[in-house]
Design an enzyme around this catalytic site. Structure first.
Site, PDB file in Angstrom:
ATOM      1  N   TYR A 160      -2.042  40.297  30.409  1.00  0.00           N
ATOM      2  CA  TYR A 160      -2.043  38.832  30.489  1.00  0.00           C
ATOM      3  C   TYR A 160      -2.975  38.198  29.453  1.00  0.00           C
ATOM      4  O   TYR A 160      -3.066  36.982  29.369  1.00  0.00           O
ATOM      5  CB  TYR A 160      -2.519  38.377  31.873  1.00  0.00           C
ATOM      6  CG  TYR A 160      -1.471  38.483  32.924  1.00  0.00           C
ATOM      7  CD1 TYR A 160      -1.031  39.731  33.341  1.00  0.00           C
ATOM      8  CD2 TYR A 160      -0.903  37.357  33.507  1.00  0.00           C
ATOM      9  CE1 TYR A 160      -0.061  39.858  34.300  1.00  0.00           C
ATOM     10  CE2 TYR A 160       0.072  37.476  34.472  1.00  0.00           C
ATOM     11  CZ  TYR A 160       0.485  38.719  34.871  1.00  0.00           C
ATOM     12  OH  TYR A 160       1.448  38.844  35.830  1.00  0.00           O
ATOM     13  N   LYS A 227      -3.005  52.575  37.881  1.00  0.00           N
ATOM     14  CA  LYS A 227      -1.980  53.513  37.434  1.00  0.00           C
ATOM     15  C   LYS A 227      -2.661  54.440  36.421  1.00  0.00           C
ATOM     16  O   LYS A 227      -2.190  54.649  35.300  1.00  0.00           O
ATOM     17  CB  LYS A 227      -0.831  52.688  36.815  1.00  0.00           C
ATOM     18  CG  LYS A 227       0.408  53.435  36.535  1.00  0.00           C
ATOM     19  CD  LYS A 227       1.257  53.721  37.771  1.00  0.00           C
ATOM     20  CE  LYS A 227       2.385  54.646  37.388  1.00  0.00           C
ATOM     21  NZ  LYS A 227       2.985  55.376  38.466  1.00  0.00           N
ATOM     22  N   ASP A 281       2.044  52.554  42.304  1.00  0.00           N
ATOM     23  CA  ASP A 281       3.392  52.596  42.894  1.00  0.00           C
ATOM     24  C   ASP A 281       3.355  53.018  44.361  1.00  0.00           C
ATOM     25  O   ASP A 281       4.107  52.517  45.193  1.00  0.00           O
ATOM     26  CB  ASP A 281       4.330  53.496  42.079  1.00  0.00           C
ATOM     27  CG  ASP A 281       3.684  54.789  41.644  1.00  0.00           C
ATOM     28  OD1 ASP A 281       4.070  55.347  40.625  1.00  0.00           O
ATOM     29  OD2 ASP A 281       2.772  55.258  42.359  1.00  0.00           O
ATOM     30  N   ASP A 305      -0.582  40.939  40.461  1.00  0.00           N
ATOM     31  CA  ASP A 305       0.465  39.923  40.480  1.00  0.00           C
ATOM     32  C   ASP A 305       1.640  40.400  41.333  1.00  0.00           C
ATOM     33  O   ASP A 305       2.097  39.720  42.254  1.00  0.00           O
ATOM     34  CB  ASP A 305       0.919  39.674  39.030  1.00  0.00           C
ATOM     35  CG  ASP A 305       1.752  38.418  38.894  1.00  0.00           C
ATOM     36  OD1 ASP A 305       1.960  37.729  39.913  1.00  0.00           O
ATOM     37  OD2 ASP A 305       2.210  38.117  37.779  1.00  0.00           O
TER      38      ASP A 305
END
Ligand code: NAD
Length: 438
Positions: A160, A227, A281, A305
């Site tokens: 972002y 991640k 995930d 988000d």
């Protein structure tokens, strides 16, 4: 700077900071921004509800002195096309606590989202999204009441950060050349390129805030979501810096999940918060299958988000999900949905998101009684199936009311008074029971 459009309420006093703590007077001045589209409808309804709850909770001894600030379309009208005037930004900083409705972001190039601008200019680095279930709200889960998490999403870094190069542009060619020729990177020709900065400073201040929240609110755990198995030097580093902050700054209050099992036989010691981490995930699965294992979640911008919207959907969707953007002290609470322009000025939509953002704001100010009154009166209205159109279409036998009609119903429940302590005990026992059953 000369104030041109703002009127500071004369009877109110400003919130101040002392020893790193908010000092909230009984007559604080708080900023509010109605926002665009449905913003004015939900703001008018919520101002009435918050005021009624405060009056009831403190017998009229406390009162917010609201000060309207302008951003977005309303600002453009007053400030010659300027959608984020300096005096709005300065007032948000000066008043410390404010609340806003949604703002329009025109689609297309050349215009950065106003919300992103707000976060960056005031350095509101933590997007805080509490997600809990309110009895009676339609949900796709069998046990939505097991969800009670607070997500801390980093607001200033990650993909972002806006460091992106368009495929074929001279800038992209330069970066491509550098990466391929000097760094030995391989990727397809003409790829658009984006940079994902994750810093120790940005990561640590976010995780610090999440742990501070967990300590203050007696939460059980803080989960670092990342991640890092794939993106080792960004997401993996976030995880490592998170554990580092916990160990170095909150060693007396925290243990790791590994220590929980190796040193405490899996039994959480009183007063200790467990710091753990999960791959991004997997957390989506776990929040559906075993949501009661999670409490406070700290994560980077993009994960946060996705995750906050997904978890919000589990307890009834965006119409009632609250949120806030918080810096070191300055906090702007906000509705998390957009301006829903097709419903603007129809007095139709659900005020829940802004309403509960206001509840979180009252908690942030330490006005817990007023916050609890709303939290506990709300399910009573829902139990009567008195709801706005969005919930009505998911319920059988619902009585659909307008935004203001819903506010009237809620205020009437608040004014009847609620035995807060009995209800709190009942709610806690029900959650405990569910947890044990599972
Ligand atoms: P949106 O959230 O405005 O609306 C999508 C749909 O969700 C609506 O059509 C409506 O069916 C439903 N909805 C939204 N809020 C609701 C409520 N309170 N009660 C009941 N139903 C509700 O999303 P969008 O259409 O993608 O965006 C419209 C505008 O809002 C865009 O300009 C976008 O940039 C902006 N936006 C602003 C914010 C913000 O200010 N925080 C957030 C998201 C989108």
């Amino acid at each position: 700077m000369a104030v041109t459009q703002l009127n500071y309420p004369v009877d109110g006093s400003k919130i101040t900071i002392k020893d790193n703590q908010l000092i909230v007077p009984d007559n604080p001045i708080l900023g509010y921004i109605k926002g665009d589209g449905i913003g004015p409808d939900i703001m008018h309804a919520c101002l009435r509800i918050w005021d009624a709850a405060i009056k009831k909770a403190y017998d009229g001894q406390r009162k917010i002195h609201w000060m309207e600030l302008f951003m977005g379309e309303a600002a453009a009208e007053k400030y010659n096309g300027n959608i984020f005037p300096d005096e709005t930004r300065n007032a948000l900083q000066e008043l410390i606590v404010s609340i806003k409705g949604p703002l329009t972001t025109p689609v297309g190039g050349g215009f950065r989202s106003l919300n992103v601008t707000l976060r960056q200019e005031l350095d509101l680095y933590a997007c805080v999204r509490p997600v809990r279930y309110y009895e009676g709200v339609p949900s796709p889960l069998c046990h939505p009441e097991l969800i009670d998490v607070v997500i801390f999403r980093e607001n200033t870094e990650d993909v972002y950060a806006g460091i992106e190069y368009q495929s074929g542009s001279p800038e992209m060619r330069k970066v491509e050349k550098f990466l391929k020729e000097e760094m030995g990177a391989t990727f397809f020709d003409d790829a658009g390129l984006g940079i994902k900065p994750i810093s120790p400073f940005g990561s640590k201040r976010l995780v610090r805030k999440a742990i501070q929240y967990a300590i203050k609110n007696k939460r059980e755990s803080v989960t670092l979501v990342h991640k890092g198995n794939i993106m080792k030097y960004t997401e993996g580093a976030f995880r490592n810096w998170g554990y580092e902050v916990a160990r170095e700054e909150f060693g007396d209050y925290t243990i790791t999940e590994e220590e929980l099992y190796s040193q405490y036989g899996g039994k959480q010691p009183e007063g200790k918060i467990v710091i753990k981490d999960r791959i991004a995930d997997i957390i989506f699965q776990l929040m559906l299958l075993r949501p009661n294992e999670f409490d406070v979640i700290a994560t980077m911008n993009l994960n946060g988000d996705y995750l906050s919207d997904a978890i919000a959907a589990e307890v009834g969707g965006m119409g009632i999900a609250p949120g806030a953007n918080i810096g070191d002290h300055v906090a702007v609470f906000e509705a998390t949905h957009g301006t829903a322009p097709k419903y603007a000025n129809l007095d139709k939509v659900n005020p829940g998101s802004l309403l509960f953002s206001g509840v979180d704001m009252l908690e942030y100010m330490g006005w817990i009684r007023a916050a609890d009154l709303i939290t506990l009166a709300y399910p009573k209205v829902i139990a009567k199936k008195i709801v706005t159109y969005d919930f009505a279409r998911q319920m059988t036998g619902a009585k659909e009311v307008s935004t203001s009609g819903f506010a009237d119903e809620l205020i009437s429940e608040i004014e009847k008074g609620i035995d807060l302590s009995a209800l709190r005990k009942e709610r806690k026992a029900a959650i405990e029971q569910e947890r044990n059953d599972l």
